[in-house]
Design an enzyme around this catalytic site. Structure first.
Site, PDB file in Angstrom:
ATOM      1  N   CYS A 129      95.959 -26.667 -11.160  1.00 38.25           N
ATOM      2  CA  CYS A 129      96.908 -25.863 -11.217  1.00 38.25           C
ATOM      3  C   CYS A 129      96.568 -24.544 -10.185  1.00 38.25           C
ATOM      4  O   CYS A 129      95.409 -24.201 -10.101  1.00 38.25           O
ATOM      5  CB  CYS A 129      97.017 -24.951 -12.622  1.00 38.25           C
ATOM      6  SG  CYS A 129      98.153 -23.579 -12.292  1.00 38.25           S
TER       7      CYS A 129
ATOM      8  N   CYS B 144      94.142 -25.788 -16.336  1.00 37.69           N
ATOM      9  CA  CYS B 144      95.404 -25.245 -15.867  1.00 37.69           C
ATOM     10  C   CYS B 144      95.624 -23.965 -16.544  1.00 37.69           C
ATOM     11  O   CYS B 144      94.751 -23.553 -17.313  1.00 37.69           O
ATOM     12  CB  CYS B 144      96.382 -26.380 -16.076  1.00 37.69           C
ATOM     13  SG  CYS B 144      96.833 -26.775 -17.672  1.00 37.69           S
TER      14      CYS B 144
ATOM     15  N   CYS C 275      90.027 -19.244 -12.024  1.00 36.42           N
ATOM     16  CA  CYS C 275      89.058 -19.683 -12.771  1.00 36.42           C
ATOM     17  C   CYS C 275      87.612 -19.352 -12.380  1.00 36.42           C
ATOM     18  O   CYS C 275      87.151 -19.315 -11.417  1.00 36.42           O
ATOM     19  CB  CYS C 275      89.023 -21.375 -12.655  1.00 36.42           C
ATOM     20  SG  CYS C 275      87.934 -22.255 -13.568  1.00 36.42           S
TER      21      CYS C 275
END
Length: 229
Positions: A169, A95, A176
């Protein structure tokens, strides 16, 4: 429904994934929402967009009810997951702050598998400390103590390889990095409970709801991480 059982998707992603028109997918999503089988959450990355999530508990209840209505001997019998001790699964939860959602998921997966799955968590922009309510909800609701744990930056795990990477998230999902070929990617669109507003006491119910949601998702994730022995 099979696609949504593996993670949360936006409509346009389901169009690509399923090869069907947007109108058809939106129509069926509306029916599934009306039936209580699918839920939608507004994206925290782009407020004009929504993620859809299959309510697996509701599906299980309906399937069990349908079986019992057909014959009392027909029911869903849960089986204990089997783990290959020679090749334990490894899961990374991501997250933004690594101070609430991802660390809750890490702790719950470790607890639900008795440590037989390597569970880690990290944040794209980690907070200095764990959120007090994350520490509290794990201690009070699940008997887990993470008071000595600190948020971790995702860069610290850049050289590590994981079987599964789960973003919790919407913002973290967009930034990411990849963790190599063979990694399974899953997204869970879970709002940040710390953004509920007010004091820690005011936001604690939001943390309880978030932890319960994550725990439900973990329960259905575990069978997909197991290897038959």
């Amino acid at each position: 429904m099979a696609a949504l059982s593996g993670g949360d998707y936006r409509v346009r992603e389901m169009v690509t994934l399923l090869g069907e028109s947007q109108n058809l997918i939106s129509y069926h999503l509306r029916l599934l929402r009306d039936g209580g089988l699918v839920r939608a959450t507004r994206s925290s990355f782009d407020g004009r967009d929504s993620y859809y999530h299959l309510d697996l508990d509701c599906c299980a209840e309906m399937l069990t009810g349908a079986g019992a209505a057909l014959h009392p001997a027909l029911g869903l019998i849960p089986t204990a997951p089997q783990f290959d001790s020679q090749a334990p699964a490894s899961v990374l939860f991501v997250c933004t702050g690594n101070s609430a959602r991802s660390v809750i998921a890490e702790a719950l997966l470790r607890q639900r598998t008795n440590g037989r799955v390597e569970a880690r968590s990290a944040g794209t922009r980690p907070q200095p400390i764990m959120h007090p309510n994350a520490v509290r909800v794990l201690r009070e609701e699940f008997g887990i103590d993470i008071s000595g744990q600190n948020p971790r930056h995702l860069d610290a795990l850049a050289d590590h390889r994981f079987d599964t990477v789960i973003t919790l998230c919407d913002k973290a999902r967009e930034v990411c990095p990849e963790f190599g070929e063979g990694t399974r990617w899953i997204h869970w669109s879970i709002p940040d409970p710390s953004e509920a507003g007010g004091t820690d006491e005011d936001t604690y119910p939001a943390f309880q709801a978030t932890a319960a949601d994550i725990d439900t998702r973990i329960r259905y994730l575990v069978p997909n991480l197991t290897t038959e022995t």
